[in-house]
Scaffold this motif. Structure first.
Motif, PDB file in Angstrom:
ATOM      1  N   SER A  29      44.471  -0.376  62.558  1.00  0.00           N
ATOM      2  CA  SER A  29      43.575   0.761  62.298  1.00  0.00           C
ATOM      3  C   SER A  29      42.369   0.786  63.231  1.00  0.00           C
ATOM      4  O   SER A  29      41.594   1.732  63.201  1.00  0.00           O
ATOM      5  N   CYS A  30      42.204  -0.231  64.058  1.00  0.00           N
ATOM      6  CA  CYS A  30      41.077  -0.274  64.992  1.00  0.00           C
ATOM      7  C   CYS A  30      41.430   0.441  66.287  1.00  0.00           C
ATOM      8  O   CYS A  30      42.567   0.441  66.722  1.00  0.00           O
ATOM      9  N   GLU A  31      40.429   1.030  66.891  1.00  0.00           N
ATOM     10  CA  GLU A  31      40.589   1.663  68.199  1.00  0.00           C
ATOM     11  C   GLU A  31      39.970   0.757  69.257  1.00  0.00           C
ATOM     12  O   GLU A  31      39.104  -0.061  68.950  1.00  0.00           O
ATOM     13  N   ILE A  32      40.379   0.933  70.498  1.00  0.00           N
ATOM     14  CA  ILE A  32      39.882   0.117  71.607  1.00  0.00           C
ATOM     15  C   ILE A  32      39.467   1.034  72.746  1.00  0.00           C
ATOM     16  O   ILE A  32      40.174   1.989  73.074  1.00  0.00           O
ATOM     17  N   CYS A  33      38.325   0.726  73.341  1.00  0.00           N
ATOM     18  CA  CYS A  33      37.929   1.425  74.565  1.00  0.00           C
ATOM     19  C   CYS A  33      36.906   0.590  75.323  1.00  0.00           C
ATOM     20  O   CYS A  33      36.310  -0.335  74.771  1.00  0.00           O
ATOM     21  N   ALA A  34      36.746   0.937  76.584  1.00  0.00           N
ATOM     22  CA  ALA A  34      35.776   0.228  77.420  1.00  0.00           C
ATOM     23  C   ALA A  34      34.361   0.705  77.087  1.00  0.00           C
ATOM     24  O   ALA A  34      34.148   1.866  76.742  1.00  0.00           O
ATOM     25  N   LEU A  35      33.413  -0.215  77.176  1.00  0.00           N
ATOM     26  CA  LEU A  35      32.005   0.121  76.989  1.00  0.00           C
ATOM     27  C   LEU A  35      31.181  -0.662  78.002  1.00  0.00           C
ATOM     28  O   LEU A  35      30.782  -1.801  77.756  1.00  0.00           O
ATOM     29  N   PRO A  36      30.962  -0.070  79.180  1.00  0.00           N
ATOM     30  CA  PRO A  36      30.067  -0.715  80.144  1.00  0.00           C
ATOM     31  C   PRO A  36      28.625  -0.571  79.645  1.00  0.00           C
ATOM     32  O   PRO A  36      28.120   0.542  79.522  1.00  0.00           O
ATOM     33  N   TRP A  37      28.001  -1.691  79.334  1.00  0.00           N
ATOM     34  CA  TRP A  37      26.657  -1.650  78.758  1.00  0.00           C
ATOM     35  C   TRP A  37      25.688  -0.921  79.659  1.00  0.00           C
ATOM     36  O   TRP A  37      25.710  -1.051  80.870  1.00  0.00           O
TER      37      TRP A  37
END
Length: 140
Positions: A29-37
């Motif tokens: 149920s979790c989604e994944i994506c990139a997060l460049p701070w």
């Protein structure tokens, strides 16, 4: 278990490992994506941009370019900026490596933030790589 949505993030190059761990732990149920701070909210993936602010941002072991408390750390500064942009609250865990906690607290002061330390814990350094971790709670 009652929290939705859950979006797991990391840098682009770590996403395959994050996807593998998600599958191994049956967290479908979790989604994944990139997060460049430090990326402005309007330039982030829709999974983040369209849902911010999240109720809670959780980050652990996320600083890697700390030198000293007096010198800005781009990774810590970006982490703090992203936490503020993406969440109403944040829990950020920092390991006790040479200068890491001091650099984190220096960045926090420069950002004008006032977190509360909510946990200090001892770790097995030979397993975890650090002997202590500190969890800071932020309300934005």
């Amino acid at each position: 278990r009652g929290c939705s949505p859950v979006v797991l993030t990391d840098v682009y190059r770590a996403l395959p490992l994050l996807k593998r761990n998600l599958k191994l732990n049956a967290l479908a149920s979790c989604e994944i994506c990139a997060l460049p701070w430090g990326t402005p909210l309007e330039r982030l993936a829709p999974q983040i941009r369209d849902r911010a602010p999240f109720d809670l941002v959780v980050a652990s072991d996320c600083s890697y370019d700390f030198l000293s408390p007096d010198k800005p750390s781009p990774s810590i500064d970006g982490l703090l900026a992203s936490a503020q942009a993406c969440g109403a609250r944040a829990l950020i865990c920092v390991g006790r490596r040479p200068n890491e906690v001091e650099a984190f607290e220096g960045s926090v002061r420069r950002a004008g933030l006032r977190p509360e330390v909510v946990y200090r814990g001892s770790l097995r350094e030979e397993v975890e790589g650090v002997a202590e971790c500190i969890v800071y709670s932020f309300c934005f």
